[in-house]
Enzyme design. Structure first.
Site, PDB file in Angstrom:
ATOM      1  N   ASP A  14      46.480  17.130   5.960  1.00 28.81           N
ATOM      2  CA  ASP A  14      45.978  16.082   5.053  1.00 28.81           C
ATOM      3  C   ASP A  14      47.015  15.722   3.983  1.00 28.81           C
ATOM      4  O   ASP A  14      46.902  14.694   3.324  1.00 28.81           O
ATOM      5  CB  ASP A  14      44.651  16.517   4.390  1.00 28.81           C
ATOM      6  CG  ASP A  14      44.769  17.782   3.548  1.00 28.81           C
ATOM      7  OD1 ASP A  14      45.829  18.435   3.566  1.00 28.81           O
ATOM      8  OD2 ASP A  14      43.783  18.120   2.861  1.00 28.81           O
ATOM      9  N   GLU A  15      48.054  16.577   3.849  1.00 27.79           N
ATOM     10  CA  GLU A  15      49.065  16.305   2.806  1.00 27.79           C
ATOM     11  C   GLU A  15      49.843  15.017   3.081  1.00 27.79           C
ATOM     12  O   GLU A  15      50.494  14.484   2.195  1.00 27.79           O
ATOM     13  CB  GLU A  15      50.013  17.500   2.653  1.00 27.79           C
ATOM     14  CG  GLU A  15      49.253  18.748   2.273  1.00 27.79           C
ATOM     15  CD  GLU A  15      50.128  19.886   1.794  1.00 27.79           C
ATOM     16  OE1 GLU A  15      51.222  19.633   1.268  1.00 27.79           O
ATOM     17  OE2 GLU A  15      49.688  21.043   1.948  1.00 27.79           O
ATOM     18  N   TYR A  19      57.836  18.526   2.706  1.00 27.76           N
ATOM     19  CA  TYR A  19      57.088  19.094   3.847  1.00 27.76           C
ATOM     20  C   TYR A  19      56.169  18.027   4.451  1.00 27.76           C
ATOM     21  O   TYR A  19      56.170  17.791   5.667  1.00 27.76           O
ATOM     22  CB  TYR A  19      56.261  20.304   3.380  1.00 27.76           C
ATOM     23  CG  TYR A  19      55.061  20.617   4.260  1.00 27.76           C
ATOM     24  CD1 TYR A  19      55.232  21.110   5.554  1.00 27.76           C
ATOM     25  CD2 TYR A  19      53.743  20.416   3.798  1.00 27.76           C
ATOM     26  CE1 TYR A  19      54.130  21.390   6.361  1.00 27.76           C
ATOM     27  CE2 TYR A  19      52.655  20.699   4.600  1.00 27.76           C
ATOM     28  CZ  TYR A  19      52.840  21.180   5.881  1.00 27.76           C
ATOM     29  OH  TYR A  19      51.752  21.450   6.689  1.00 27.76           O
ATOM     30  N   LYS A  58      56.095  16.069   8.131  1.00 25.04           N
ATOM     31  CA  LYS A  58      54.923  16.075   9.012  1.00 25.04           C
ATOM     32  C   LYS A  58      54.505  14.630   9.318  1.00 25.04           C
ATOM     33  O   LYS A  58      54.155  14.312  10.453  1.00 25.04           O
ATOM     34  CB  LYS A  58      53.744  16.809   8.345  1.00 25.04           C
ATOM     35  CG  LYS A  58      53.887  18.303   8.208  1.00 25.04           C
ATOM     36  CD  LYS A  58      53.893  19.058   9.519  1.00 25.04           C
ATOM     37  CE  LYS A  58      52.583  19.040  10.257  1.00 25.04           C
ATOM     38  NZ  LYS A  58      52.630  19.853  11.501  1.00 25.04           N
TER      39      LYS A  58
END
Ligand code: NAD
Length: 350
Positions: free
Chosen positions: A134-135, A160, A164
């Site tokens: 969800d980040e 990060y 993703k």
């Protein structure tokens, strides 16, 4: 026909890490006749000790390999006649992506996903589930009750999360361009057994076990939507069966908690006083709040077994697991020399 009765072989990329290990344990118990190939580079976060109980299982195979190695991936897929792929392989520690450099993150989290997509395109793979986070959606306001839906624009803030998101965008592009049967999942923060103790919950547990204070970034009010890892792996099993190619699915159990609240619960479970909390300088660009709208996966029949009201129970079980498996972390410490400087700093941190 139920997936149970089909002769399918699943390739689990990153199956020696936290969620991948829990996924393999769940799948090998639920589908004992199904072959599982664990393909993992064994970075500092990969631990084969997690699969000791599977060593003599004729349906479990381990291949040490990097997802950026197209040739090896392709060879593995052909050799084991892989029908399904699930990808957990990634560099996952946000702080390392900030302080340790982002290159490895882009290589594994973006390029690695693209390599898997290339092999899926070339081979007869029925479904590829790319496990994402969800980040990638960025941050929500603390005061709002807005939730991330599958339509929320991707706007990552951390290196990060950006790496993703790169992998997720590749999945979308390969579905649209090449009709690759790929599904992307965006799950919230996981907790539970086998999590490497650089992540918040096991980190707090180990600090307290060592008689040290738990460090809280900034004001401690950053909110995460915590999910027990077993709920996540059940959702992934469902998506391997019922998920629609080309779609994104959010996974979360409606359990928003701020870091201070989590720390206080762990202190209570471990019978420690709140003076064991220490406030430290905030993480740069620290996202304020993540919260998931899980309506889409709920409508497929998935339901968390650890919803918000069972968070304390899940945390207590997690603490208990670490108490009963102290040797697991002691063994990780022995691998210290193989770890890079950042990890050594973690183990030596005062
Ligand atoms: N932990 C969470 O809270 C969370 C939440 C949402 C999504 N995710 C996603 O779930 C996945 C698994 O997360 P985790 O917490 O289990 O991670 P982890 O760091 O515990 O494990 C990652 C595994 O991937 C392996 N790996 C890393 N790079 C590789 C490469 N290039 N080739 C092959 N193997 C490689 C490592 O050896 C390790 O076994 C990740 O993709 C992560 O982004 C995690």
């Amino acid at each position: 026909m139920s997936i149970k009765n089909q002769a399918k072989t699943i390739l689990v990329c990153g199956g020696a890490g936290f969620i991948g290990s829990n996924f393999i344990h769940y799948m090998s118990e639920k589908y004992p006749d199904r072959r599982i190939v664990n393909y993992d580079k064994l970075t500092y976060a990969g631990n084969l000790e997690n699969h000791k109980q599977l060593e003599n299982n004729p349906n479990y195979f381990f291949i040490q390999g990097d997802i950026t190695d197209l040739e090896k991936l392709d060879e593995t897929i052909k050799k084991y006649r892989i029908s399904h792929i699930i990808n957990f392989a990634a560099e996952t520690h946000v702080d390392r992506s900030i302080h340790g450099g982002a290159k490895e993150f882009v290589l594994s989290n973006t390029l690695g996903v693209q390599m898997i997509l290339d092999t899926v395109k070339k081979n007869q793979i029925e479904k590829f589930v790319n496990v994402s986070t969800d980040e990638v959606y960025g941050s929500l306001d603390l005061d709002s009750d807005e939730l991330f839906t599958e339509e929320t624009p991707i706007m990552p803030n951390m290196p990060y999360a950006a790496a993703k998101a790169g992998g997720d965008l590749m999945c979308n592009a390969y579905f649209k361009t090449h009709k690759v049967p790929v599904i992307v999942t965006h799950c919230s923060n996981n907790y539970g057994p086998y999590q490497f103790p650089e992540k918040l919950i096991p980190f707090f547990i180990f600090k307290l076990l060592g008689g040290e204070k738990v460090p809280i970034y900034g004001d401690g009010l950053n909110v995460r939507d915590w999910i027990y890892v077993s709920d996540h792996v059940r959702a992934l099993d469902l998506l391997l069966q019922k998920g629609k190619a080309g779609e994104v699915y959010n996974i979360g159990s409606g359990n928003e908690r701020n870091n201070l609240e989590v720390a206080k619960m762990i202190l209570k479970i471990m019978k420690k006083n709140e003076d064991m909390i220490e406030y430290v300088k905030d993480r740069p660009g620290h996202d304020r709040r993540y919260a998931i709208d899980a309506t889409k996966i709920l409508s497929l029949g998935w339901k968390p077994e650890y919803p918000r009201e069972k968070f304390e129970k899940g945390l207590a079980e997690t603490v208990q697991w670490y108490l009963e498996n102290k040797s697991w972390v002691e063994n990780l410490k022995k691998k210290k020399n193989e770890m890079n400087k950042f990890q050594e700093d973690f183990f030596n941190r005062k």
